[in-house]
Design a protein around this motif. Structure first.
Motif, PDB file in Angstrom:
ATOM      1  N   MET A 273       0.807  -1.212   0.000  1.00 22.81           N
ATOM      2  CA  MET A 273       0.000   0.000   0.000  1.00 22.81           C
ATOM      3  C   MET A 273       0.841   1.264   0.000  1.00 22.81           C
ATOM      4  N   ALA A 274       1.889   1.305   0.813  1.00 24.71           N
ATOM      5  CA  ALA A 274       2.723   2.511   0.850  1.00 24.71           C
ATOM      6  C   ALA A 274       3.343   2.777  -0.513  1.00 24.71           C
ATOM      7  N   VAL A 275       3.812   1.721  -1.158  1.00 22.16           N
ATOM      8  CA  VAL A 275       4.442   1.868  -2.475  1.00 22.16           C
ATOM      9  C   VAL A 275       3.398   2.243  -3.527  1.00 22.16           C
ATOM     10  N   THR A 276       2.226   1.655  -3.457  1.00 30.02           N
ATOM     11  CA  THR A 276       1.178   1.952  -4.425  1.00 30.02           C
ATOM     12  C   THR A 276       0.776   3.420  -4.370  1.00 30.02           C
ATOM     13  N   LEU A 277       0.631   3.949  -3.158  1.00 28.32           N
ATOM     14  CA  LEU A 277       0.246   5.348  -3.008  1.00 28.32           C
ATOM     15  C   LEU A 277       1.371   6.297  -3.403  1.00 28.32           C
ATOM     16  N   ALA A 278       2.613   5.921  -3.129  1.00 32.94           N
ATOM     17  CA  ALA A 278       3.739   6.826  -3.361  1.00 32.94           C
ATOM     18  C   ALA A 278       4.200   6.846  -4.814  1.00 32.94           C
ATOM     19  N   THR A 279       4.253   5.681  -5.465  1.00 35.18           N
ATOM     20  CA  THR A 279       4.808   5.621  -6.823  1.00 35.18           C
ATOM     21  C   THR A 279       3.775   5.856  -7.903  1.00 35.18           C
ATOM     22  N   GLY A 280       2.507   5.655  -7.601  1.00 40.03           N
ATOM     23  CA  GLY A 280       1.484   5.792  -8.621  1.00 40.03           C
ATOM     24  C   GLY A 280       1.268   4.492  -9.373  1.00 40.03           C
ATOM     25  N   SER A 281       0.648   4.585 -10.542  1.00 34.73           N
ATOM     26  CA  SER A 281       0.294   3.387 -11.304  1.00 34.73           C
ATOM     27  C   SER A 281       0.646   3.527 -12.774  1.00 34.73           C
ATOM     28  N   LEU A 282       1.755   4.193 -13.043  1.00 36.42           N
ATOM     29  CA  LEU A 282       2.205   4.355 -14.425  1.00 36.42           C
ATOM     30  C   LEU A 282       3.440   3.489 -14.636  1.00 36.42           C
ATOM     31  N   ALA A 283       3.261   2.385 -15.345  1.00 37.57           N
ATOM     32  CA  ALA A 283       4.379   1.470 -15.597  1.00 37.57           C
ATOM     33  C   ALA A 283       5.268   2.046 -16.682  1.00 37.57           C
ATOM     34  N   ARG A 284       6.514   2.348 -16.324  1.00 36.06           N
ATOM     35  CA  ARG A 284       7.437   2.896 -17.313  1.00 36.06           C
ATOM     36  C   ARG A 284       8.000   1.784 -18.192  1.00 36.06           C
ATOM     37  N   GLU A 285       8.383   2.140 -19.398  1.00 35.13           N
ATOM     38  CA  GLU A 285       8.903   1.149 -20.341  1.00 35.13           C
ATOM     39  C   GLU A 285      10.289   0.666 -19.903  1.00 35.13           C
ATOM     40  N   PHE A 286      10.515  -0.622 -20.010  1.00 42.69           N
ATOM     41  CA  PHE A 286      11.817  -1.211 -19.687  1.00 42.69           C
ATOM     42  C   PHE A 286      12.045  -2.388 -20.617  1.00 42.69           C
ATOM     43  N   ASP A 287      13.043  -2.248 -21.476  1.00 38.28           N
ATOM     44  CA  ASP A 287      13.363  -3.309 -22.430  1.00 38.28           C
ATOM     45  C   ASP A 287      14.553  -4.106 -21.890  1.00 38.28           C
ATOM     46  N   PRO A 288      14.332  -5.348 -21.433  1.00 39.68           N
ATOM     47  CA  PRO A 288      15.432  -6.130 -20.853  1.00 39.68           C
ATOM     48  C   PRO A 288      16.510  -6.518 -21.857  1.00 39.68           C
ATOM     49  N   THR A 289      16.259  -6.301 -23.143  1.00 39.27           N
ATOM     50  CA  THR A 289      17.275  -6.636 -24.151  1.00 39.27           C
ATOM     51  C   THR A 289      18.158  -5.439 -24.499  1.00 39.27           C
ATOM     52  N   GLU A 290      17.867  -4.267 -23.940  1.00 42.33           N
ATOM     53  CA  GLU A 290      18.624  -3.054 -24.232  1.00 42.33           C
ATOM     54  C   GLU A 290      19.441  -2.629 -23.013  1.00 42.33           C
ATOM     55  N   LEU A 291      20.726  -2.358 -23.225  1.00 45.75           N
ATOM     56  CA  LEU A 291      21.601  -1.919 -22.143  1.00 45.75           C
ATOM     57  C   LEU A 291      21.161  -0.570 -21.580  1.00 45.75           C
TER      58      LEU A 291
END
Length: 328
Positions: A239-257
């Protein structure tokens, strides 16, 4: 048989019955804990299997499924797509955990060192309960505190757009896990025999030298265990993390350095994100179809979270057993 012998036999029989009853009760409690744990694991594995294309047909699941490759290499998490790559969630979770560790670990060890080596009995009697109270505050209160106070305080130094950012989650989660680091580390330091301290003093060492050069190395297994346990707690915070960080998943490509290098960029901590626990909250409280792909992804994310925390707990036990000092 005399009357005394009969009375003694009766007493032994009654004691034996009580011992058997107590043993059965305690065994049932232990067995219930094991069964509950195995049931949770079984549920996660079974429902997550419905999410993946390789196992879904075997379970009679019809409709959309995802592959392991899509799940672990996808660069986006979006229920509208649906793009259900878990790495954007994992990366945000690791960012919060790393930031919280930077705050909680040094402060927790310093607090433990003070309580164990420097504090008087009177000071310890007040500080220890205060740490326990800090650990007992509901996590949602921490989340409100992060939004109402920590984010505005950070905004006074760094320009932050909106209310949500990962940095405030790092601060608040660091405060949450600090009592665990301090308490477990202090217990490990207290377990160090006084003979080692007195030997240091006898050789002319100062209080600081004894504390940092003798007590801390002797208690290092317990201290490292406190780190891992606290970080496991940070990974699973909801809950603390949900309220603090929000709900916008940023893009992350595990194949890119470049995606990995972005995690080390301080500016990225002042942007919103979505952790694994926040995504699970969104899935549970959103309008998702029961039995659909988005719903089944809830269990897949939960299984990843479970594996990570389980691995960290196992690592904690291995470190404690490997480096634990034994004193005669």
């Amino acid at each position: 048989m005399s009357g005394d012998e009969a009375t003694e036999l009766t007493r032994r029989t009654q004691n034996s019955s009580r011992e058997l009853l107590a043993k059965s009760f305690f065994f049932a409690c232990a067995a219930l804990s094991v069964v509950t744990t195995l049931s949770i694991i079984g549920l996660l594995v079974y429902e997550a299997s419905k999410f993946f294309a390789a196992t879904a047909p075997l379970l009679g699941v019809q409709g959309e499924t995802a592959t392991l490759t899509e799940f672990f290499t996808g660069a986006e998490w979006s229920l509208q797509g649906p793009d259900l790559g878990v790495m954007p969630l994992v990366s945000a979770t690791l960012m919060v955990t790393f930031g919280a560790g930077l705050i909680a670990i040094p402060l927790g060890v310093a607090t433990a060192l003070y309580l164990s080596e420097y504090a008087s009995e009177s000071a310890r009697s007040y500080l220890k309960p205060a740490l326990e109270i800090l650990a007992g505050i509901p996590s949602i209160i921490y989340g409100i505190f992060a939004v109402a106070y920590i984010t505005p305080a950070l905004d006074a130094f760094v320009q932050i757009e909106g209310l949500f950012n990962i940095a405030s989650a790092c601060v608040v989660v660091g405060i949450m896990i600090l009592p665990m680091v301090a308490s477990v580390s202090e217990d490990a330091m207290q377990a160090v025999p006084d003979d080692l301290r007195q030997a240091g003093y006898g050789m002319g060492a100062t209080k600081y030298e004894v504390s940092t050069g003798i007590v801390v190395p002797a208690a290092i297994s317990g201290i490292f265990s406190s780190f891992i346990l606290a970080l496991s707690r940070a990974i699973g915070e909801t809950m603390a993390v949900t309220l603090a960080t929000g709900s916008l998943a940023r893009e992350f490509d595990p194949t890119e350095l470049s995606s990995y290098l972005a995690l080390l960029d301080p500016d990225s901590y002042f942007e919103p994100g979505m952790t694994m626990t926040a995504a699970m909250v969104q899935l549970l409280t959103g309008d998702v179809t029961g039995g659909g792909l988005a719903y089944r992804s809830l269990f897949a994310v939960g299984l990843v979270l479970f594996v990570i925390t389980l691995g960290m707990n196992v690592l904690s036990d291995l470190i404690a057993n490997r480096y634990q000092e034994e004193y005669q």
